[in-house]
Design a protein around this motif. Structure first.
Motif, PDB file in Angstrom:
ATOM      1  N   GLN A   2      39.427  40.355  73.276  1.00  0.00           N
ATOM      2  CA  GLN A   2      38.223  41.185  73.357  1.00  0.00           C
ATOM      3  C   GLN A   2      37.976  41.553  74.818  1.00  0.00           C
ATOM      4  N   LEU A   3      38.187  42.786  75.164  1.00  0.00           N
ATOM      5  CA  LEU A   3      37.936  43.225  76.537  1.00  0.00           C
ATOM      6  C   LEU A   3      36.452  43.491  76.781  1.00  0.00           C
ATOM      7  N   ASP A   4      35.639  43.371  75.723  1.00  0.00           N
ATOM      8  CA  ASP A   4      34.209  43.678  75.838  1.00  0.00           C
ATOM      9  C   ASP A   4      33.486  42.788  76.836  1.00  0.00           C
ATOM     10  N   ASP A   5      33.920  41.533  76.971  1.00  0.00           N
ATOM     11  CA  ASP A   5      33.248  40.585  77.867  1.00  0.00           C
ATOM     12  C   ASP A   5      33.902  40.497  79.238  1.00  0.00           C
ATOM     13  N   LEU A   6      34.892  41.331  79.499  1.00  0.00           N
ATOM     14  CA  LEU A   6      35.653  41.250  80.740  1.00  0.00           C
ATOM     15  C   LEU A   6      34.981  42.036  81.861  1.00  0.00           C
ATOM     16  N   VAL A   7      34.966  41.430  83.055  1.00  0.00           N
ATOM     17  CA  VAL A   7      34.495  42.090  84.272  1.00  0.00           C
ATOM     18  C   VAL A   7      35.517  41.800  85.355  1.00  0.00           C
ATOM     19  N   LEU A   8      35.995  42.828  86.035  1.00  0.00           N
ATOM     20  CA  LEU A   8      36.898  42.651  87.165  1.00  0.00           C
ATOM     21  C   LEU A   8      36.080  42.688  88.445  1.00  0.00           C
ATOM     22  N   VAL A   9      36.357  41.764  89.363  1.00  0.00           N
ATOM     23  CA  VAL A   9      35.636  41.718  90.638  1.00  0.00           C
ATOM     24  C   VAL A   9      36.658  41.616  91.758  1.00  0.00           C
ATOM     25  N   GLY A  10      36.741  42.670  92.568  1.00  0.00           N
ATOM     26  CA  GLY A  10      37.663  42.698  93.687  1.00  0.00           C
ATOM     27  C   GLY A  10      37.059  42.081  94.927  1.00  0.00           C
ATOM     28  N   ILE A  11      37.865  41.281  95.626  1.00  0.00           N
ATOM     29  CA  ILE A  11      37.433  40.653  96.869  1.00  0.00           C
ATOM     30  C   ILE A  11      37.763  41.602  98.014  1.00  0.00           C
ATOM     31  N   GLU A  27      44.408  50.442  76.855  1.00  0.00           N
ATOM     32  CA  GLU A  27      43.541  49.976  75.779  1.00  0.00           C
ATOM     33  C   GLU A  27      42.457  50.977  75.388  1.00  0.00           C
ATOM     34  N   GLY A  28      42.324  52.051  76.156  1.00  0.00           N
ATOM     35  CA  GLY A  28      41.312  53.052  75.847  1.00  0.00           C
ATOM     36  C   GLY A  28      39.885  52.576  76.066  1.00  0.00           C
ATOM     37  N   ARG A  29      39.722  51.560  76.868  1.00  0.00           N
ATOM     38  CA  ARG A  29      38.393  51.014  77.166  1.00  0.00           C
ATOM     39  C   ARG A  29      38.197  50.919  78.662  1.00  0.00           C
ATOM     40  N   GLN A  30      36.978  51.164  79.070  1.00  0.00           N
ATOM     41  CA  GLN A  30      36.660  50.999  80.483  1.00  0.00           C
ATOM     42  C   GLN A  30      36.117  49.596  80.703  1.00  0.00           C
ATOM     43  N   VAL A  31      36.637  48.945  81.730  1.00  0.00           N
ATOM     44  CA  VAL A  31      36.192  47.603  82.106  1.00  0.00           C
ATOM     45  C   VAL A  31      35.418  47.739  83.412  1.00  0.00           C
ATOM     46  N   PRO A  32      34.212  47.147  83.483  1.00  0.00           N
ATOM     47  CA  PRO A  32      33.434  47.252  84.720  1.00  0.00           C
ATOM     48  C   PRO A  32      34.136  46.560  85.890  1.00  0.00           C
ATOM     49  N   VAL A  33      33.975  47.169  87.074  1.00  0.00           N
ATOM     50  CA  VAL A  33      34.590  46.640  88.293  1.00  0.00           C
ATOM     51  C   VAL A  33      33.492  46.406  89.328  1.00  0.00           C
ATOM     52  N   GLY A  34      33.443  45.188  89.842  1.00  0.00           N
ATOM     53  CA  GLY A  34      32.494  44.843  90.895  1.00  0.00           C
ATOM     54  C   GLY A  34      33.212  44.593  92.206  1.00  0.00           C
ATOM     55  N   GLU A  35      32.418  44.442  93.254  1.00  0.00           N
ATOM     56  CA  GLU A  35      32.954  44.197  94.593  1.00  0.00           C
ATOM     57  C   GLU A  35      32.301  42.959  95.171  1.00  0.00           C
ATOM     58  N   HIS A  48      33.674  36.971  80.991  1.00  0.00           N
ATOM     59  CA  HIS A  48      34.903  36.507  81.629  1.00  0.00           C
ATOM     60  C   HIS A  48      35.111  37.365  82.870  1.00  0.00           C
ATOM     61  N   VAL A  49      35.029  36.734  84.021  1.00  0.00           N
ATOM     62  CA  VAL A  49      35.205  37.434  85.290  1.00  0.00           C
ATOM     63  C   VAL A  49      36.608  37.148  85.811  1.00  0.00           C
ATOM     64  N   VAL A  50      37.314  38.208  86.169  1.00  0.00           N
ATOM     65  CA  VAL A  50      38.608  38.055  86.828  1.00  0.00           C
ATOM     66  C   VAL A  50      38.417  38.458  88.281  1.00  0.00           C
ATOM     67  N   LEU A  51      38.499  37.470  89.171  1.00  0.00           N
ATOM     68  CA  LEU A  51      38.469  37.733  90.611  1.00  0.00           C
ATOM     69  C   LEU A  51      39.842  38.260  91.007  1.00  0.00           C
ATOM     70  N   ILE A  52      39.870  39.296  91.827  1.00  0.00           N
ATOM     71  CA  ILE A  52      41.141  39.912  92.207  1.00  0.00           C
ATOM     72  C   ILE A  52      41.227  39.999  93.722  1.00  0.00           C
ATOM     73  N   ASP A  53      42.349  39.486  94.265  1.00  0.00           N
ATOM     74  CA  ASP A  53      42.579  39.536  95.705  1.00  0.00           C
ATOM     75  C   ASP A  53      44.024  39.925  95.960  1.00  0.00           C
ATOM     76  N   ASP A  54      44.304  40.305  97.200  1.00  0.00           N
ATOM     77  CA  ASP A  54      45.662  40.727  97.519  1.00  0.00           C
ATOM     78  C   ASP A  54      46.599  39.546  97.735  1.00  0.00           C
ATOM     79  N   VAL A  55      46.185  38.537  98.520  1.00  0.00           N
ATOM     80  CA  VAL A  55      47.069  37.425  98.870  1.00  0.00           C
ATOM     81  C   VAL A  55      46.347  36.100  98.661  1.00  0.00           C
TER      82      VAL A  55
END
Length: 178
Positions: free
Chosen positions: A28-37, A56-64, A97-104
């Protein structure tokens, strides 16, 4: 002197692989939030969100997330430090469900600071970590859930990730410390 170890095409493939892994672990991508560092993690999060929309044809919110004030090695911002903007989240992270995203991922200190900054905004149901590059040398017990590339390095080397949106090119580079 820097040496390119991953070109833009291979970098795009690594981000696509991370995207597929996120889909596989989130029926379920409905509860997903991507957060870029900040800085490059934000651009990587936006790219993953675009790929999720394509697949998936769905937009997932992206935070900073700007973790400057949460770093344990930067207690007081100095006059030459960049302006801190903190956290910008388009939706509440409560029970998401938050996915923190970083480069390294290196020592783990940035990830720890990101967790502190994120938890100051609410209590997610789950937090995962996605990184484009894991270079090893952890100082804290932190590991990434999603890894684009493992690139073992020595302590006298640095990994530099370049993204088109910020650096005018895509690629991953190794540079010897002077």
């Amino acid at each position: 002197m820097e040496k390119e170890v991953i070109d833009g095409v291979t970098m795009k493939r690594a981000l696509t692989r991370i995207t597929y892994e996120i889909i596989e672990q989130n029926a379920q991508l409905d509860d997903l939030v991507l957060v870029g560092i900040k800085t490059r993690g934000i651009y990587l999060a936006q790219r993953i969100a675009q790929r999720l929309t394509q697949l998936e044809g769905r937009q997932v919110p992206v935070g900073e997330l700007d973790i400057t004030l949460y770093r344990d090695d930067h207690h007081q911002p100095g006059p030459n430090d960049p302006e801190v903007h903190g956290v910008s989240l388009p939706v509440s992270i409560e029970n998401r469900h938050v996915v923190l995203i970083d480069d390294v991922l290196f020592t783990g200190r940035t990830a720890r600071a990101a967790l502190d900054a994120l938890l100051s905004q609410g209590r997610p149901q789950r937090i995962s970590l996605a990184v484009l590059v894991d270079r090893g040398h952890r100082e804290l017990p932190i590991r990434a859930d999603f890894v684009g590339k493992n690139i073992p390095t020595s302590l006298d080397e640095q990994i530099k990730v370049a993204v088109m949106e910020h650096d005018g090119r895509d690629g991953i580079y190794i540079q010897k410390n002077s």
